[in-house]
Motif scaffolding. Sequence first.
Motif, PDB file in Angstrom:
ATOM      1  N   ILE A 166       0.840  -1.209   0.000  1.00  0.00           N
ATOM      2  CA  ILE A 166       0.000   0.000   0.000  1.00  0.00           C
ATOM      3  C   ILE A 166       0.871   1.255   0.000  1.00  0.00           C
ATOM      4  CG2 ILE A 166      -1.719   1.335   1.303  1.00  0.00           C
ATOM      5  CD1 ILE A 166      -2.980  -1.134   0.149  1.00  0.00           C
ATOM      6  N   GLU A 167       1.916   1.256   0.818  1.00  0.00           N
ATOM      7  CA  GLU A 167       2.818   2.410   0.851  1.00  0.00           C
ATOM      8  C   GLU A 167       3.482   2.631  -0.506  1.00  0.00           C
ATOM      9  OE1 GLU A 167       5.522   1.920   4.128  1.00  0.00           O
ATOM     10  OE2 GLU A 167       3.908   2.019   5.601  1.00  0.00           O
ATOM     11  N   ALA A 168       3.840   1.532  -1.184  1.00  0.00           N
ATOM     12  CA  ALA A 168       4.443   1.641  -2.518  1.00  0.00           C
ATOM     13  C   ALA A 168       3.448   2.243  -3.505  1.00  0.00           C
ATOM     14  CB  ALA A 168       4.908   0.269  -3.004  1.00  0.00           C
ATOM     15  N   ALA A 169       2.200   1.815  -3.435  1.00  0.00           N
ATOM     16  CA  ALA A 169       1.174   2.353  -4.336  1.00  0.00           C
ATOM     17  C   ALA A 169       0.981   3.854  -4.107  1.00  0.00           C
ATOM     18  CB  ALA A 169      -0.139   1.599  -4.146  1.00  0.00           C
ATOM     19  N   ILE A 170       0.879   4.250  -2.853  1.00  0.00           N
ATOM     20  CA  ILE A 170       0.701   5.669  -2.515  1.00  0.00           C
ATOM     21  C   ILE A 170       1.903   6.486  -2.993  1.00  0.00           C
ATOM     22  CG2 ILE A 170       0.621   7.269  -0.556  1.00  0.00           C
ATOM     23  CD1 ILE A 170      -1.173   5.121   0.842  1.00  0.00           C
ATOM     24  N   ARG A 171       3.096   5.957  -2.782  1.00  0.00           N
ATOM     25  CA  ARG A 171       4.330   6.642  -3.200  1.00  0.00           C
ATOM     26  C   ARG A 171       4.364   6.814  -4.718  1.00  0.00           C
ATOM     27  NH1 ARG A 171       8.404   4.316  -5.342  1.00  0.00           N
ATOM     28  NH2 ARG A 171       8.066   2.263  -4.410  1.00  0.00           N
ATOM     29  N   GLU A 172       4.074   5.740  -5.442  1.00  0.00           N
ATOM     30  CA  GLU A 172       4.130   5.806  -6.906  1.00  0.00           C
ATOM     31  C   GLU A 172       3.097   6.764  -7.478  1.00  0.00           C
ATOM     32  OE1 GLU A 172       6.236   4.693  -9.135  1.00  0.00           O
ATOM     33  OE2 GLU A 172       7.467   3.397  -7.884  1.00  0.00           O
ATOM     34  N   VAL A 173       1.893   6.792  -6.897  1.00  0.00           N
ATOM     35  CA  VAL A 173       0.855   7.724  -7.355  1.00  0.00           C
ATOM     36  C   VAL A 173       1.338   9.158  -7.198  1.00  0.00           C
ATOM     37  CG1 VAL A 173      -1.458   8.630  -6.856  1.00  0.00           C
ATOM     38  CG2 VAL A 173      -1.099   6.150  -7.033  1.00  0.00           C
ATOM     39  N   GLU A 174       1.911   9.456  -6.049  1.00  0.00           N
ATOM     40  CA  GLU A 174       2.395  10.818  -5.822  1.00  0.00           C
ATOM     41  C   GLU A 174       3.559  11.152  -6.751  1.00  0.00           C
ATOM     42  OE1 GLU A 174       3.528  13.951  -2.269  1.00  0.00           O
ATOM     43  OE2 GLU A 174       3.150  11.855  -1.738  1.00  0.00           O
ATOM     44  N   GLU A 175       4.478  10.208  -6.958  1.00  0.00           N
ATOM     45  CA  GLU A 175       5.629  10.457  -7.829  1.00  0.00           C
ATOM     46  C   GLU A 175       5.204  10.672  -9.286  1.00  0.00           C
ATOM     47  OE1 GLU A 175       8.907   7.709  -5.421  1.00  0.00           O
ATOM     48  OE2 GLU A 175       8.372   7.166  -7.484  1.00  0.00           O
ATOM     49  N   GLU A 176       4.322   9.822  -9.799  1.00  0.00           N
ATOM     50  CA  GLU A 176       4.030   9.830 -11.232  1.00  0.00           C
ATOM     51  C   GLU A 176       2.984  10.849 -11.659  1.00  0.00           C
ATOM     52  OE1 GLU A 176       3.447   5.996 -13.023  1.00  0.00           O
ATOM     53  OE2 GLU A 176       5.393   5.279 -12.298  1.00  0.00           O
ATOM     54  N   ILE A 177       1.992  11.135 -10.791  1.00  0.00           N
ATOM     55  CA  ILE A 177       0.940  12.073 -11.199  1.00  0.00           C
ATOM     56  C   ILE A 177       0.660  13.154 -10.142  1.00  0.00           C
ATOM     57  CG2 ILE A 177      -0.122  10.473 -12.837  1.00  0.00           C
ATOM     58  CD1 ILE A 177      -2.334   9.929 -10.775  1.00  0.00           C
ATOM     59  N   SER A 178       1.523  13.246  -9.145  1.00  0.00           N
ATOM     60  CA  SER A 178       1.434  14.286  -8.096  1.00  0.00           C
ATOM     61  C   SER A 178       0.098  14.313  -7.375  1.00  0.00           C
ATOM     62  CB  SER A 178       1.728  15.675  -8.685  1.00  0.00           C
ATOM     63  OG  SER A 178       3.030  15.721  -9.180  1.00  0.00           O
ATOM     64  N   LEU A 179      -0.501  13.161  -7.191  1.00  0.00           N
ATOM     65  CA  LEU A 179      -1.770  13.067  -6.485  1.00  0.00           C
ATOM     66  C   LEU A 179      -1.529  12.390  -5.138  1.00  0.00           C
ATOM     67  CD1 LEU A 179      -4.856  13.461  -6.563  1.00  0.00           C
ATOM     68  CD2 LEU A 179      -5.012  11.221  -7.664  1.00  0.00           C
ATOM     69  N   VAL A 180      -1.984  13.022  -4.074  1.00  0.00           N
ATOM     70  CA  VAL A 180      -1.848  12.452  -2.734  1.00  0.00           C
ATOM     71  C   VAL A 180      -3.139  11.695  -2.423  1.00  0.00           C
ATOM     72  CG1 VAL A 180      -1.528  12.955  -0.284  1.00  0.00           C
ATOM     73  CG2 VAL A 180      -0.293  14.298  -2.013  1.00  0.00           C
ATOM     74  N   ILE A 181      -2.986  10.392  -2.164  1.00  0.00           N
ATOM     75  CA  ILE A 181      -4.132   9.549  -1.811  1.00  0.00           C
ATOM     76  C   ILE A 181      -3.876   8.897  -0.459  1.00  0.00           C
ATOM     77  CG2 ILE A 181      -4.830   9.120  -4.210  1.00  0.00           C
ATOM     78  CD1 ILE A 181      -3.502   6.331  -3.942  1.00  0.00           C
ATOM     79  N   LYS A 182      -4.916   8.331   0.092  1.00  0.00           N
ATOM     80  CA  LYS A 182      -4.830   7.641   1.381  1.00  0.00           C
ATOM     81  C   LYS A 182      -5.070   6.146   1.168  1.00  0.00           C
ATOM     82  CE  LYS A 182      -6.217  11.589   4.143  1.00  0.00           C
ATOM     83  NZ  LYS A 182      -4.929  12.167   4.019  1.00  0.00           N
ATOM     84  N   PRO A 183      -4.630   5.303   2.108  1.00  0.00           N
ATOM     85  CA  PRO A 183      -4.839   3.861   1.962  1.00  0.00           C
ATOM     86  C   PRO A 183      -6.301   3.484   1.697  1.00  0.00           C
ATOM     87  CG  PRO A 183      -3.328   4.273   3.767  1.00  0.00           C
ATOM     88  CD  PRO A 183      -3.846   5.619   3.311  1.00  0.00           C
ATOM     89  N   LYS A 184      -7.238   4.198   2.323  1.00  0.00           N
ATOM     90  CA  LYS A 184      -8.656   3.862   2.153  1.00  0.00           C
ATOM     91  C   LYS A 184      -9.146   4.135   0.729  1.00  0.00           C
ATOM     92  CE  LYS A 184     -10.422   8.288   3.915  1.00  0.00           C
ATOM     93  NZ  LYS A 184     -10.860   8.851   2.675  1.00  0.00           N
ATOM     94  N   ASP A 185      -8.399   4.924  -0.043  1.00  0.00           N
ATOM     95  CA  ASP A 185      -8.776   5.230  -1.424  1.00  0.00           C
ATOM     96  C   ASP A 185      -8.494   4.071  -2.370  1.00  0.00           C
ATOM     97  OD1 ASP A 185      -9.481   7.852  -0.646  1.00  0.00           O
ATOM     98  OD2 ASP A 185      -7.433   8.566  -0.992  1.00  0.00           O
TER      99      ASP A 185
END
Length: 181
Positions: free
Chosen positions: A76-95
């Motif tokens: 989950i942390e990897a998914a959140i990190r990659e989303v922020e890196e690639e498209i600058s979107l901050v998401i939460k685990p519940k998303d």
Amino acid sequence: MDELVDILDENGKLTGKTCLKSEAHRKGYFHPTIHVWFYTSDGKVLFQKRGANKDTFPGLWDVSVAGHIGAGEDVIEAAIREVEEEISLVIKPKDLEKIGCFKSVHEHSKVLVDKEFHHTFLCEMKIPLPKLIKQESEVDALELIDLTTFKFNVEHNQLAGFVPNDSGYYTKIIEEISQRL
């Protein structure tokens, strides 16, 4: 960027060994990755056009966000990190909604064999496309494609310009998104 990744067996289980991502690709070791598919409430799917400088599938349309999971990193942390890196979107685990883990093998050359297990998630995109900022070194473009158009293309094997994933994988993504609309 080269990073340390966990080596998996052919069933996706941890072996207790690690290596650099470049070595995993050179030697054809299985390793874990994340895929996050973003969709909108009006039935569109976010695709990214892979950077022209990528080692694998440069310039082809691909999953919204994808990336390697670092050795010992939480999925989950990897998914959140990659989303922020690639498209600058901050998401939460519940998303994130996990829909499965999919085995993928692509032999690009004798020295680049990509054997991965994609931990795959869906995430509803709640902001307009122009608010996303793509990672210039990884992503050439972002585009929303109507789910029905993508489904037609998959069903009729009209996927020129897309990463050549197994049609069963694409079908599963379409089915899962359709259930949420």
